[in-house]
Scaffold this motif. Sequence first.
Motif, PDB file in Angstrom:
ATOM      1  N   VAL A  91       9.638  17.835  40.193  1.00 23.28           N
ATOM      2  CA  VAL A  91      11.042  17.563  40.528  1.00 23.28           C
ATOM      3  C   VAL A  91      11.721  16.932  39.322  1.00 23.28           C
ATOM      4  CG1 VAL A  91      12.609  16.390  42.115  1.00 23.28           C
ATOM      5  CG2 VAL A  91      10.385  17.208  42.937  1.00 23.28           C
ATOM      6  N   GLN A  92      12.877  17.494  38.935  1.00 19.85           N
ATOM      7  CA  GLN A  92      13.704  16.946  37.861  1.00 19.85           C
ATOM      8  C   GLN A  92      15.148  16.900  38.332  1.00 19.85           C
ATOM      9  OE1 GLN A  92      12.750  19.705  34.703  1.00 19.85           O
ATOM     10  NE2 GLN A  92      11.301  18.254  33.791  1.00 19.85           N
ATOM     11  N   ALA A  93      15.857  15.846  37.909  1.00 19.93           N
ATOM     12  CA  ALA A  93      17.245  15.695  38.348  1.00 19.93           C
ATOM     13  C   ALA A  93      18.072  15.023  37.260  1.00 19.93           C
ATOM     14  CB  ALA A  93      17.303  14.880  39.639  1.00 19.93           C
ATOM     15  N   THR A  94      19.334  15.423  37.172  1.00 22.46           N
ATOM     16  CA  THR A  94      20.289  14.800  36.247  1.00 22.46           C
ATOM     17  C   THR A  94      21.456  14.245  37.054  1.00 22.46           C
ATOM     18  OG1 THR A  94      21.452  16.901  35.924  1.00 22.46           O
ATOM     19  CG2 THR A  94      19.660  16.381  34.387  1.00 22.46           C
ATOM     20  N   GLY A  95      22.183  13.343  36.443  1.00 24.86           N
ATOM     21  CA  GLY A  95      23.331  12.760  37.117  1.00 24.86           C
ATOM     22  C   GLY A  95      22.979  11.608  38.033  1.00 24.86           C
ATOM     23  N   VAL A  96      21.728  11.204  38.027  1.00 20.49           N
ATOM     24  CA  VAL A  96      21.313  10.100  38.881  1.00 20.49           C
ATOM     25  C   VAL A  96      21.356   8.812  38.065  1.00 20.49           C
ATOM     26  CG1 VAL A  96      19.858  11.598  40.294  1.00 20.49           C
ATOM     27  CG2 VAL A  96      18.875  10.468  38.289  1.00 20.49           C
ATOM     28  N   PRO A  97      21.374   7.663  38.719  1.00 20.54           N
ATOM     29  CA  PRO A  97      21.400   6.385  37.987  1.00 20.54           C
ATOM     30  C   PRO A  97      20.234   6.269  37.004  1.00 20.54           C
ATOM     31  CG  PRO A  97      21.848   6.032  40.311  1.00 20.54           C
ATOM     32  CD  PRO A  97      21.454   7.463  40.173  1.00 20.54           C
ATOM     33  N   TYR A 118      12.423   4.605  45.047  1.00 23.09           N
ATOM     34  CA  TYR A 118      13.732   3.950  44.930  1.00 23.09           C
ATOM     35  C   TYR A 118      14.458   4.018  46.279  1.00 23.09           C
ATOM     36  CZ  TYR A 118      12.618   4.258  39.988  1.00 23.09           C
ATOM     37  OH  TYR A 118      11.996   4.156  38.776  1.00 23.09           O
ATOM     38  N   GLU A 119      15.765   4.232  46.209  1.00 23.86           N
ATOM     39  CA  GLU A 119      16.573   4.294  47.428  1.00 23.86           C
ATOM     40  C   GLU A 119      16.738   5.715  47.942  1.00 23.86           C
ATOM     41  OE1 GLU A 119      17.690   1.675  49.098  1.00 23.86           O
ATOM     42  OE2 GLU A 119      16.725   0.343  47.639  1.00 23.86           O
ATOM     43  N   TYR A 120      16.091   6.683  47.261  1.00 23.44           N
ATOM     44  CA  TYR A 120      16.303   8.087  47.634  1.00 23.44           C
ATOM     45  C   TYR A 120      15.604   8.460  48.939  1.00 23.44           C
ATOM     46  CZ  TYR A 120      17.587   8.119  42.693  1.00 23.44           C
ATOM     47  OH  TYR A 120      18.154   7.822  41.486  1.00 23.44           O
ATOM     48  N   ASP A 121      14.695   7.603  49.386  1.00 30.35           N
ATOM     49  CA  ASP A 121      13.973   7.914  50.619  1.00 30.35           C
ATOM     50  C   ASP A 121      14.609   7.260  51.842  1.00 30.35           C
ATOM     51  OD1 ASP A 121      12.072   9.374  49.172  1.00 30.35           O
ATOM     52  OD2 ASP A 121      10.897   7.567  48.743  1.00 30.35           O
ATOM     53  N   GLY A 125      20.209   3.397  55.970  1.00 29.46           N
ATOM     54  CA  GLY A 125      19.453   2.161  56.035  1.00 29.46           C
ATOM     55  C   GLY A 125      18.058   2.294  56.598  1.00 29.46           C
ATOM     56  N   GLN A 126      17.632   3.491  56.907  1.00 26.89           N
ATOM     57  CA  GLN A 126      16.294   3.713  57.452  1.00 26.89           C
ATOM     58  C   GLN A 126      15.473   4.581  56.502  1.00 26.89           C
ATOM     59  OE1 GLN A 126      16.683   5.381  61.372  1.00 26.89           O
ATOM     60  NE2 GLN A 126      17.614   3.528  62.235  1.00 26.89           N
ATOM     61  N   HIS A 127      14.184   4.302  56.493  1.00 27.30           N
ATOM     62  CA  HIS A 127      13.277   5.061  55.619  1.00 27.30           C
ATOM     63  C   HIS A 127      13.054   6.459  56.204  1.00 27.30           C
ATOM     64  CE1 HIS A 127       9.339   6.183  53.765  1.00 27.30           C
ATOM     65  NE2 HIS A 127       9.916   5.627  52.697  1.00 27.30           N
ATOM     66  N   GLN A 128      13.652   7.442  55.560  1.00 23.18           N
ATOM     67  CA  GLN A 128      13.561   8.821  56.018  1.00 23.18           C
ATOM     68  C   GLN A 128      13.339   9.750  54.829  1.00 23.18           C
ATOM     69  OE1 GLN A 128      16.857  10.010  58.485  1.00 23.18           O
ATOM     70  NE2 GLN A 128      16.767   8.158  59.753  1.00 23.18           N
ATOM     71  N   PRO A 129      12.086   9.865  54.344  1.00 21.94           N
ATOM     72  CA  PRO A 129      11.811  10.794  53.235  1.00 21.94           C
ATOM     73  C   PRO A 129      12.153  12.219  53.641  1.00 21.94           C
ATOM     74  CG  PRO A 129       9.958   9.315  53.629  1.00 21.94           C
ATOM     75  CD  PRO A 129      10.884   9.152  54.791  1.00 21.94           C
ATOM     76  N   ILE A 130      12.361  13.052  52.672  1.00 25.46           N
ATOM     77  CA  ILE A 130      12.708  14.453  52.931  1.00 25.46           C
ATOM     78  C   ILE A 130      11.497  15.172  53.535  1.00 25.46           C
ATOM     79  CG2 ILE A 130      13.319  16.641  51.852  1.00 25.46           C
ATOM     80  CD1 ILE A 130      14.940  15.079  49.834  1.00 25.46           C
ATOM     81  N   ARG A 131      11.719  15.842  54.638  1.00 27.22           N
ATOM     82  CA  ARG A 131      10.654  16.620  55.280  1.00 27.22           C
ATOM     83  C   ARG A 131      10.523  17.944  54.541  1.00 27.22           C
ATOM     84  NH1 ARG A 131       6.343  15.595  58.526  1.00 27.22           N
ATOM     85  NH2 ARG A 131       5.793  17.460  59.738  1.00 27.22           N
ATOM     86  N   ARG A 147      21.382  14.651  49.477  1.00 24.53           N
ATOM     87  CA  ARG A 147      21.080  13.223  49.585  1.00 24.53           C
ATOM     88  C   ARG A 147      21.472  12.473  48.317  1.00 24.53           C
ATOM     89  NH1 ARG A 147      15.737  10.846  52.399  1.00 24.53           N
ATOM     90  NH2 ARG A 147      16.758  12.076  54.036  1.00 24.53           N
ATOM     91  N   LEU A 148      21.302  13.106  47.153  1.00 26.14           N
ATOM     92  CA  LEU A 148      21.639  12.437  45.899  1.00 26.14           C
ATOM     93  C   LEU A 148      23.140  12.253  45.738  1.00 26.14           C
ATOM     94  CD1 LEU A 148      19.141  14.063  43.359  1.00 26.14           C
ATOM     95  CD2 LEU A 148      19.013  11.816  44.437  1.00 26.14           C
ATOM     96  N   GLN A 149      23.916  13.091  46.401  1.00 29.70           N
ATOM     97  CA  GLN A 149      25.372  12.953  46.315  1.00 29.70           C
ATOM     98  C   GLN A 149      25.865  11.641  46.924  1.00 29.70           C
ATOM     99  OE1 GLN A 149      26.980  16.465  48.121  1.00 29.70           O
ATOM    100  NE2 GLN A 149      26.485  17.770  46.349  1.00 29.70           N
ATOM    101  N   LEU A 150      25.026  11.002  47.697  1.00 31.51           N
ATOM    102  CA  LEU A 150      25.396   9.706  48.273  1.00 31.51           C
ATOM    103  C   LEU A 150      25.357   8.598  47.241  1.00 31.51           C
ATOM    104  CD1 LEU A 150      23.407   9.937  51.650  1.00 31.51           C
ATOM    105  CD2 LEU A 150      25.835  10.441  51.253  1.00 31.51           C
TER     106      LEU A 150
END
Length: 361
Positions: A91-97, A118-121, A125-131, A147-150
Amino acid sequence: MPLFAQSSHKFVGLVGGAFMLLLLVSGCATFDDSSVEYSTAPPISEVIPHELSKATSPVYVIEPPDVLTISAISLVPKHPYRVRPLDTLIVQATGVPTEAPIGGEHVIGLDGNLVLGYEYDYLDGQHQPIRATGKTIEMIRNELEERLQLVAREPRVWITLSSIASQQDISGEHLVAPDGRVTLGSYGRVCLIGMTIEEAKTTIETHLSQYFENPQVGVDVFGFNSKVYYVITQGAGLGDQVFRLPIKGSETALDAIGEIQGFSSNSSIRMWVARPGFNNQGGDQIMPIDWLGISQRGDVTTNYQLMPGDRLYVAEDKLVAFDTALAKIISPIERMLGVTLLGTQTANRITTYGTVNNQGF
């Protein structure tokens, strides 16, 4: 004449009579194996392969119980692949903190979730990793971007399937079953009986194309078990022995004798190759072998190359066979007379026991 002497004369007479009877039955046969004529002398073709003029074996045909070696060259899952637990994604991503970068390999957990850290999961306010289990790579990428758009303005995500944990490994040795099929684990069974190696390769790849994109495999024969020849040694009245040996492509009569560690004490040097089928005159294919020529003179004329199904027959030593037959006749008589003699001697001792003691002996 004493009873013991009478029994001895009878025993000698019986043995002598049995010996003469065997001589009469055997006639004037000689015990010199080198002079024995073969009962049949069918014509032998001059083009039969031998030690210095071997023939190339025909294309090998797979049959039970051969053992095949199958190696996986390229087994790429069919598109679209749905992710399973323990698969590895890059997994690679740009535009993230910058303080919470996303990159590297991520293993799908046994619970089927993709954990990024981090906070991506967290969601609401609840722990919900991507299924991730059961979803395609494209579906996971779209969900991760949403999710990253948040937390980011213009996130871009790239996901690549790095390795598959639950993929069945078909590489290794595979036995051709009695029904001619080879088992490929969870991918089923393939019938390969009667095929060449090239045909088997194509058949396996066609079968695996149900699960993979343009699969490529390598196929070879590890155990040549279905093509054999036989060495039969006559047992001189004690039972024949049969040796089943695999054909490797260039065995000769001398090689076959070496495989069974030479001759036994019951064997002669009279031998021949019996080949299934008929000769050019419709008779049996019997090819006499000159053992003295092969072993002592280096004559390769009769050191024939063996083919699948050939029988190399080693005849018995006639003298040993005669001795065995004679022993079979004499042994019961000898036992019977021995028991009779022992009983007679015992009875005589019992009868004369009192007389001998009264005479002072």
